[in-house]
Design a protein around this motif. Structure first.
Motif, PDB file in Angstrom:
ATOM      1  N   GLY A 169       6.578   1.755 -22.545  1.00 47.57           N
ATOM      2  CA  GLY A 169       5.912   3.042 -22.726  1.00 47.57           C
ATOM      3  C   GLY A 169       6.165   4.039 -21.617  1.00 47.57           C
ATOM      4  O   GLY A 169       5.806   5.206 -21.730  1.00 47.57           O
ATOM      5  N   ALA A 170       6.801   3.570 -20.501  1.00 46.68           N
ATOM      6  CA  ALA A 170       7.132   4.512 -19.420  1.00 46.68           C
ATOM      7  C   ALA A 170       8.150   5.516 -19.951  1.00 46.68           C
ATOM      8  O   ALA A 170       8.976   5.197 -20.799  1.00 46.68           O
ATOM      9  N   LEU A 171       8.081   6.730 -19.454  1.00 46.91           N
ATOM     10  CA  LEU A 171       9.009   7.775 -19.882  1.00 46.91           C
ATOM     11  C   LEU A 171      10.417   7.456 -19.385  1.00 46.91           C
ATOM     12  O   LEU A 171      10.660   7.407 -18.179  1.00 46.91           O
ATOM     13  N   ASP A 172      11.340   7.236 -20.329  1.00 45.47           N
ATOM     14  CA  ASP A 172      12.694   6.808 -19.990  1.00 45.47           C
ATOM     15  C   ASP A 172      13.392   7.703 -18.985  1.00 45.47           C
ATOM     16  O   ASP A 172      14.108   7.223 -18.112  1.00 45.47           O
ATOM     17  N   ASP A 173      13.199   9.002 -19.097  1.00 46.40           N
ATOM     18  CA  ASP A 173      13.947   9.915 -18.237  1.00 46.40           C
ATOM     19  C   ASP A 173      13.456   9.947 -16.792  1.00 46.40           C
ATOM     20  O   ASP A 173      14.072  10.581 -15.942  1.00 46.40           O
ATOM     21  N   SER A 174      12.362   9.265 -16.489  1.00 44.92           N
ATOM     22  CA  SER A 174      11.874   9.292 -15.112  1.00 44.92           C
ATOM     23  C   SER A 174      11.712   7.906 -14.489  1.00 44.92           C
ATOM     24  O   SER A 174      11.289   7.802 -13.341  1.00 44.92           O
ATOM     25  N   ILE A 175      12.084   6.858 -15.199  1.00 45.00           N
ATOM     26  CA  ILE A 175      11.885   5.498 -14.677  1.00 45.00           C
ATOM     27  C   ILE A 175      12.644   5.290 -13.369  1.00 45.00           C
ATOM     28  O   ILE A 175      12.065   4.852 -12.375  1.00 45.00           O
TER      29      ILE A 175
ATOM     30  N   ARG B 199       0.834  -1.211   0.000  1.00 44.52           N
ATOM     31  CA  ARG B 199       0.000   0.000   0.000  1.00 44.52           C
ATOM     32  C   ARG B 199       0.866   1.258   0.000  1.00 44.52           C
ATOM     33  O   ARG B 199       0.575   2.226  -0.701  1.00 44.52           O
ATOM     34  N   ALA B 200       1.940   1.248   0.777  1.00 47.89           N
ATOM     35  CA  ALA B 200       2.845   2.398   0.802  1.00 47.89           C
ATOM     36  C   ALA B 200       3.450   2.618  -0.582  1.00 47.89           C
ATOM     37  O   ALA B 200       3.561   3.755  -1.045  1.00 47.89           O
ATOM     38  N   GLY B 201       3.820   1.546  -1.256  1.00 47.09           N
ATOM     39  CA  GLY B 201       4.340   1.663  -2.618  1.00 47.09           C
ATOM     40  C   GLY B 201       3.295   2.187  -3.582  1.00 47.09           C
ATOM     41  O   GLY B 201       3.583   3.034  -4.425  1.00 47.09           O
ATOM     42  N   GLU B 202       2.075   1.681  -3.437  1.00 45.45           N
ATOM     43  CA  GLU B 202       0.982   2.116  -4.318  1.00 45.45           C
ATOM     44  C   GLU B 202       0.640   3.593  -4.129  1.00 45.45           C
ATOM     45  O   GLU B 202       0.170   4.244  -5.054  1.00 45.45           O
TER      46      GLU B 202
ATOM     47  N   LEU C 207      13.882   7.471 -11.281  1.00 48.16           N
ATOM     48  CA  LEU C 207      13.365   8.368 -10.255  1.00 48.16           C
ATOM     49  C   LEU C 207      12.085   7.805  -9.648  1.00 48.16           C
ATOM     50  O   LEU C 207      11.954   7.702  -8.421  1.00 48.16           O
ATOM     51  N   ASN C 208      11.141   7.425 -10.481  1.00 52.19           N
ATOM     52  CA  ASN C 208       9.877   6.899  -9.978  1.00 52.19           C
ATOM     53  C   ASN C 208      10.078   5.596  -9.210  1.00 52.19           C
ATOM     54  O   ASN C 208       9.476   5.393  -8.153  1.00 52.19           O
ATOM     55  N   ALA C 209      10.930   4.720  -9.721  1.00 50.60           N
ATOM     56  CA  ALA C 209      11.208   3.458  -9.016  1.00 50.60           C
ATOM     57  C   ALA C 209      11.816   3.738  -7.644  1.00 50.60           C
ATOM     58  O   ALA C 209      11.466   3.088  -6.652  1.00 50.60           O
ATOM     59  N   GLY C 210      12.707   4.736  -7.565  1.00 52.73           N
ATOM     60  CA  GLY C 210      13.319   5.097  -6.291  1.00 52.73           C
ATOM     61  C   GLY C 210      12.321   5.660  -5.301  1.00 52.73           C
ATOM     62  O   GLY C 210      12.392   5.373  -4.098  1.00 52.73           O
ATOM     63  N   ILE C 211      11.385   6.445  -5.796  1.00 53.62           N
ATOM     64  CA  ILE C 211      10.354   7.009  -4.923  1.00 53.62           C
ATOM     65  C   ILE C 211       9.457   5.898  -4.376  1.00 53.62           C
ATOM     66  O   ILE C 211       9.140   5.857  -3.179  1.00 53.62           O
TER      67      ILE C 211
ATOM     68  N   LYS D  55       4.296  12.875 -13.518  1.00 56.62           N
ATOM     69  CA  LYS D  55       3.222  13.076 -14.491  1.00 56.62           C
ATOM     70  C   LYS D  55       2.040  12.125 -14.262  1.00 56.62           C
ATOM     71  O   LYS D  55       1.318  11.781 -15.188  1.00 56.62           O
ATOM     72  N   ALA D  56       1.883  11.669 -13.022  1.00 55.16           N
ATOM     73  CA  ALA D  56       0.803  10.749 -12.646  1.00 55.16           C
ATOM     74  C   ALA D  56       0.744   9.547 -13.580  1.00 55.16           C
ATOM     75  O   ALA D  56      -0.318   9.043 -13.910  1.00 55.16           O
ATOM     76  N   ASP D  57       1.908   9.049 -13.961  1.00 55.94           N
ATOM     77  CA  ASP D  57       2.034   7.953 -14.925  1.00 55.94           C
ATOM     78  C   ASP D  57       1.941   6.588 -14.231  1.00 55.94           C
ATOM     79  O   ASP D  57       2.767   5.707 -14.446  1.00 55.94           O
TER      80      ASP D  57
END
Length: 173
Positions: free
Chosen positions: A88-94, A31-34, A96-100, A40-42
């Motif tokens: 299809g995920a934006l390469d420049d933020s993968i 749930r914390a991960g979700e 970053l988002n995974a780390g968050i 960009k709310a991707d």
């Protein structure tokens, strides 16, 4: 536990007890991960796989040890969260988002009295290989998902003591 205490206990731990984590706690970390913010709310391009199968974790470790000659990349943790991106995920933020997503899981693990560590080496090795992994197909994940980062979680082998937050990162105002 209040947030300041979570921060004072949060650290990377690489030694875990051989003890199963209850599903109720796993669900809280999921749930914390979700609930993580994603650029960009991707949200549709990210997923979390929960690995508790000891055979898969052993295969993952054996495969990586064979490649690197080093020890178990998930440190014998009984639980690994695999953070994945989808085609299809934006390469420049993968990353970053995974780390968050990973940090939200870490913070909740700490809040629950568990220990965790970021794990990337075996994923980097997966990405650099030409042949398929032996363990990943056994997870029966939907096509188009790619491991980006992982969090190994377990009960700490030794007591984790609070430490005061020290200013170690320069701040410019």
């Amino acid at each position: 536990m209040d947030f300041e205490q979570v921060l004072s206990l949060r650290r990377s731990v690489r030694q875990f007890q051989n003890k199963e984590i209850p599903e109720t706690l796993i669900n809280k970390m999921v749930r914390a991960g979700e609930c993580s913010p994603v650029g960009k709310a991707d949200f549709s391009h990210y997923a979390i796989a929960v690995i508790t199968d000891s055979d898969i974790l052993s295969s993952l470790a054996a495969e990586d040890e064979k490649i690197t000659g080093r020890g178990n990349p998930v440190f014998d943790a009984p639980l690994v969260f695999l953070i994945m991106s989808r085609d299809g995920a934006l390469d420049d933020s993968i990353k970053l988002n995974a780390g968050i997503i990973a940090e939200n899981i870490h913070l909740e693990a700490t809040n629950l009295g568990l220990a965790s560590v970021c794990v990337y080496s075996f994923i980097r090795n997966l990405k650099n290989r030409k042949e398929d992994s032996s363990w990943l197909p056994r997870m029966d994940l939907p096509k188009g998902y790619h491991p980006e980062f992982a969090v190994a979680v377990g009960y700490p082998a030794t007591e984790i003591k609070e430490r005061p937050c020290r200013a170690r990162i320069p701040v410019f105002r």
